[in-house]
Design an enzyme around this catalytic site. Structure first.
Site, PDB file in Angstrom:
ATOM      1  N   GLY A 136       0.206  80.073  -8.082  1.00  0.00           N
ATOM      2  CA  GLY A 136      -0.235  79.794  -6.714  1.00  0.00           C
ATOM      3  C   GLY A 136      -2.083  78.693  -7.379  1.00  0.00           C
ATOM      4  N   GLN A 137      -2.906  78.341  -6.236  1.00  0.00           N
ATOM      5  CA  GLN A 137      -4.337  77.906  -6.405  1.00  0.00           C
ATOM      6  C   GLN A 137      -4.990  78.615  -7.660  1.00  0.00           C
ATOM      7  OE1 GLN A 137      -7.463  77.795  -3.838  1.00  0.00           O
ATOM      8  NE2 GLN A 137      -7.909  75.631  -5.197  1.00  0.00           N
ATOM      9  N   TYR A 151      -5.789  85.648   9.086  1.00  0.00           N
ATOM     10  CA  TYR A 151      -6.125  85.542   7.841  1.00  0.00           C
ATOM     11  C   TYR A 151      -7.202  86.257   7.895  1.00  0.00           C
ATOM     12  CZ  TYR A 151      -7.771  83.798   3.765  1.00  0.00           C
ATOM     13  OH  TYR A 151      -8.086  83.401   1.948  1.00  0.00           O
TER      14      TYR A 151
END
Ligand code: SER
Length: 318
Positions: free
Chosen positions: A11-12, A142
């Site tokens: 991922g990032q 989130y």
């Protein structure tokens, strides 16, 4: 020697953190990934890689035992805008996944880093110089998962002595791996548009301040907090960290110093805008500075110069 498992290594954050850890430590730095997001290139060639689905506790435990893992970086998550579209999946990955990681850590004596975020705050949080300890009533899924992440991580420390530590990341800006579906992604995408010579359509309204950070500083924070002397830590999950705060017009103006003809127009996405409006404008990171010596290196000008330089190479443009 350190043996580390990075869950979400492609991922990032994971793609760069895994490489940084491999350059720092002698032990096994295992790139955990899910099928469909396999490591490639340098990430694949420079160390071990294993399928590790955060929702499969048995799989996590097998890899932890196989490599005698002592530290887990749990980076599996859905970012804020995607989490609004898939709230049940966001809860599952964020919290059932975290519970799996913490249980494996408890049984195998591992330290755990699970990032929190500016998203752990909400509309009733003071937005300017947001304190370390303050109201956390987020309105996004989130954010709900991030507050619960902080609480569950602290619970495992106090109840079972699991060495959990973390930071509240701002929006992260990098040229290596794109973020996937966050509210702060515009601050990455704007650089791609500028370097490619395209107009940028900004989904976040003028005047919307958010904390942002260049990836090298974020990686430094993730390593430094896990290396910190535990006797100095008053807080654990999770520390405010900050380096720059800007609104779209500021990053646009900075890029225009290199690309004077660069064009930007606004087409505000109501979902992302509502999330952005509920988040801090700027966090106070004095506890991180005091308890483990946090200091960022990059501001807006230094980051912009480095982003543009590296994106030109990556995209093969002059
Ligand atoms: N970058 C994240 C997001 O926008 C915030 O932590 O979802």
């Amino acid at each position: 020697m350190k043996n580390v498992l990075v869950i979400g290594s492609t991922g990032q954050i994971g793609s760069e953190l895994t490489m940084k850890l491999r350059n720092m430590y002698d032990g096994s730095i295992v790139a955990g990934y899910i099928p469909g997001a396999e490591p490639k290139g340098e990430l694949l060639e420079s160390g071990p890689a294993e399928v590790v689905n955060v929702l499969d506790g048995k799989q996590i435990a097998e890899v932890v035992k196989k490599y005698r893992i002592d530290t887990i970086y749990n980076l599996a998550a859905l970012l804020s805008a995607v989490a609004e579209r898939k709230p049940l999946m966001a809860w599952d990955i964020g919290l059932n996944g975290l519970l799996n990681v913490l249980e494996v850590a408890r049984e195998n004596n591992c330290a755990v880093f699970t990032p929190s975020s500016i998203g752990s705050f909400g509309p009733s949080t003071p937005h300017d110089n947001t304190p370390q300890d303050t109201i956390q009533r987020p309105t996004s899924m989130y954010g709900v998962t991030k507050v619960a992440t902080e609480l569950l991580s602290d619970y495992y420390f106090h109840k079972f002595g699991v060495d959990t530590r973390s930071v509240r990341f701002p929006g992260l800006i990098s040229y290596t791996t794109l973020p996937g579906g966050g509210t702060t992604d515009y601050a990455v995408e704007i650089y791609y548009a500028a370097v490619k010579g395209e107009e940028f359509v900004c989904p976040i309204a003028k005047g919307t301040f958010m904390d942002m950070m260049y990836m090298p500083d974020a990686l430094k924070a993730a390593v430094d907090i896990m290396e910190a002397d535990p006797s100095r830590l008053v807080h654990r999950n999770s520390f405010n960290i900050a380096s720059m705060s800007f609104a779209p017009e500021h990053v646009y103006a900075e890029i225009c110093k290199t690309y004077p003809d660069f064009k930007m127009r606004y087409e505000v996405d109501p979902v992302r805008q509502a999330i952005a409006d509920s988040w801090p404008d700027k966090m106070d990171d004095s506890c991180a500075r005091k308890e483990w010596g946090w200091t960022p290196h990059y501001g807006l000008a230094g980051m912009s110069a480095d982003m543009i330089k590296n994106l030109k190479i990556k995209l093969g443009v002059e």
